[in-house]
Design an enzyme around this catalytic site. Structure first.
Site, PDB file in Angstrom:
ATOM      1  CB  SER A 244      -0.914  -0.002   1.220  1.00  0.00           C
ATOM      2  OG  SER A 244      -0.141   0.249   2.374  1.00  0.00           O
ATOM      3  CE  LYS A 245      -1.286   7.415  -2.536  1.00  0.00           C
ATOM      4  NZ  LYS A 245      -2.661   7.161  -2.940  1.00  0.00           N
ATOM      5  NE  ARG A 246       0.523   0.257   6.008  1.00  0.00           N
ATOM      6  CZ  ARG A 246       1.224  -0.793   6.395  1.00  0.00           C
ATOM      7  NH1 ARG A 246       2.445  -0.639   6.880  1.00  0.00           N
ATOM      8  NH2 ARG A 246       0.740  -2.004   6.289  1.00  0.00           N
TER       9      ARG A 246
END
Ligand code: GLU
Length: 471
Positions: A244-246
């Site tokens: 994911s983005k993180r």
């Protein structure tokens, strides 16, 4: 597989506005497998979601694939243009009694779902219209077409990555293939397209595994031979959670902006979950020669950004200097205080062999090259400032007189002049080189000092030294 059969793989992205790294890897595997087998790799744009499927979103896919060097054969197929054919197949199944009209109203379907939920069953269609006669429906009532799913036994896939996977047919319900508004469902369209496009191997993420069992129903009902399936484990983040983005970059464009070379990204994505002995760095030709589906692992891969950086550094060192120069100049353009005219370009090009040895990404490469386009007075970082003591400034002034007469002004002659100067002043070469580097670069890191001096050219070197003489 029959020896005479031509392998045809496909990449079938939905244009969502970005090309996710997991999908990019699926594209790479499809491409490599087709090329390995001497077959074809085709592209199908699954653009049935008309709102999302803008030209811009489609271009993101084209650009991403081109950037990665994944050339497809023939013209791309647009799924939306094939609706008529999807309908035709649905109607054929209906005519043959392998599908039926379902007149359920949205309220009835809702009740069905709620009843299933209340009993702790998965929300499946209960077959309400499977054996009913359409004449029982109110005249003119809208209907969807549902496929008659087998009720007994199991479906088995001999997956080329996952091995044998079984699902009890009772788990699957009579899914809709044509909605009441006449549009085909995703599952139906995919099967009709894969069949018509003569796809022999469907290589995709294992998040599609359950779809495959649904899709097989349509192959069976039509009497079509199903392709072979290879479901690739998904890419997870370094911590094992879904990427994911993180975790960092996820889309191809992001990796490009972060300064990864496409061939490095492809090499990394290939090695992520596919192995051939210990070989880490493989050229595209070697990849094509060696790639096979049996080398794909079954467990989820973890994205390792550090490893990617390492692979990128290896590719940077091998990359063509003109190509890198072009990229660096593009990245430098618009940067404050950095001239990006022809003179700077020539300096960057001249120093590229040294610069590319020291960078892990194109962003770093551009950062390290930026000093070549700056003008006096330069700003100095703390370490450079420390080198520029009053004594060293005097020393540099004397050195400038020697450099003024170096001829020709190339790395070799500059090196000789620096050595003579150091000897004459009873200094170690480093005691000359570090202050010189500081005054020329504004930092204390750069490629070899001789090459750096030569790349800047005599006039600029003298100007940069001159600028600190009375300061
Ligand atoms: N369009 C689907 C996706 O982007 C892929 C379908 C497939 O590969 O069968 O996830």
């Amino acid at each position: 597989m029959e020896p005479s059969m031509t392998v045809r793989t496909r990449f079938a992205p939905s244009p969502t506005g970005l090309l996710h790294i997991g999908n990019a890897r699926a594209a790479l595997f499809n491409f490599l497998y087709a090329r390995h087998c001497g077959g074809q790799f085709v592209l199908r744009i699954e653009d049935t979601d008309k709102e999302r499927s803008t030209q811009k979103a489609v271009d993101v896919i084209f650009d991403g694939l081109k950037w990665m060097g994944l050339t497809w054969d023939g013209e791309p197929v647009f799924q939306s243009a094939r609706e008529e054919r999807h309908r035709e197949v649905a109607l054929q199944l209906l005519a043959e009694g392998k599908a039926y009209k379902c007149f359920c109203t949205p309220e009835e379907l809702k009740e069905m779902r709620e009843a299933a939920q209340a009993e702790g069953r998965p929300p499946r269609y209960n077959g309400m219209w499977r054996d009913r006669d359409p004449s029982e429906a109110p005249a003119g009532a809208p209907y969807a077409i549902r496929i008659k799913a087998p009720r007994e036994g199991e479906a088995v896939i001999e997956d080329l990555v996952q091995g044998e996977v079984r699902v009890a047919n009772a788990e699957l319900d009579d899914m809709i293939i044509l909605r009441s508004d006449g549009t085909p469902t995703y599952q139906h369209a995919v099967v009709v397209d894969d069949h018509d496009m003569e796809i022999t191997h469907v290589i995709r993420g294992d998040d599609h595994l359950t779809n495959t069992f649904r899709q097989l129903m349509i192959y069976r009902a039509m009497g079509w031979e199903a392709p072979r399936f290879a479901h690739l484990p998904l890419i997870h983040g370094p911590d094992g959670a879904k990427l994911s983005k993180r975790h960092g970059a996820q889309s191809v464009v992001e990796f490009r902006e972060m300064g990864y070379l496409p061939e490095a990204l492809c090499n990394y994505l290939l090695r992520l979950g596919w192995g051939h002995g210990d070989a880490e760095i493989l050229s595209r030709d070697e990849q094509i020669r060696l790639f096979d589906l049996s080398g794909v692992g079954r467990s989820a891969s973890r994205m390792d950004y550090t490893k990617l950086e390492h692979v990128n550094a290896v590719y940077l060192r091998e990359a063509d200097d003109d190509r890198l120069t072009n990229d660096v100049m593009e990245r430098l353009s618009g940067r404050e205080g950095v001239d990006t005219g022809e003179i700077t370009r020539a300096r960057v090009r001249a120093l590229m062999p040294g610069l590319k040895e020291r960078a892990r990404t194109l962003v770093e490469l551009a950062d390290n090259a930026a000093f070549l386009g700056r003008q006096v007075p330069l700003s100095f970082d703390a370490k450079a400032e420390k080198q520029l003591t009053p004594e060293n400034r005097v020393m540099l002034g004397e050195l400038a007189r020697d450099l003024a007469v170096v001829d020709p002004f190339d790395a070799e002659h500059v090196d000789a002049a620096l050595r003579v100067f150091a000897e004459k002043h009873e200094l170690k070469l480093g005691k000359v080189a570090q202050p010189l580097r500081a005054v020329l670069c504004g930092t204390t890191t750069s490629p070899g000092i001789d090459a750096t001096v030569a790349a800047l050219g005599r006039d600029e070197v003298l100007a940069r030294i001159g600028a600190v003489q009375n300061g």
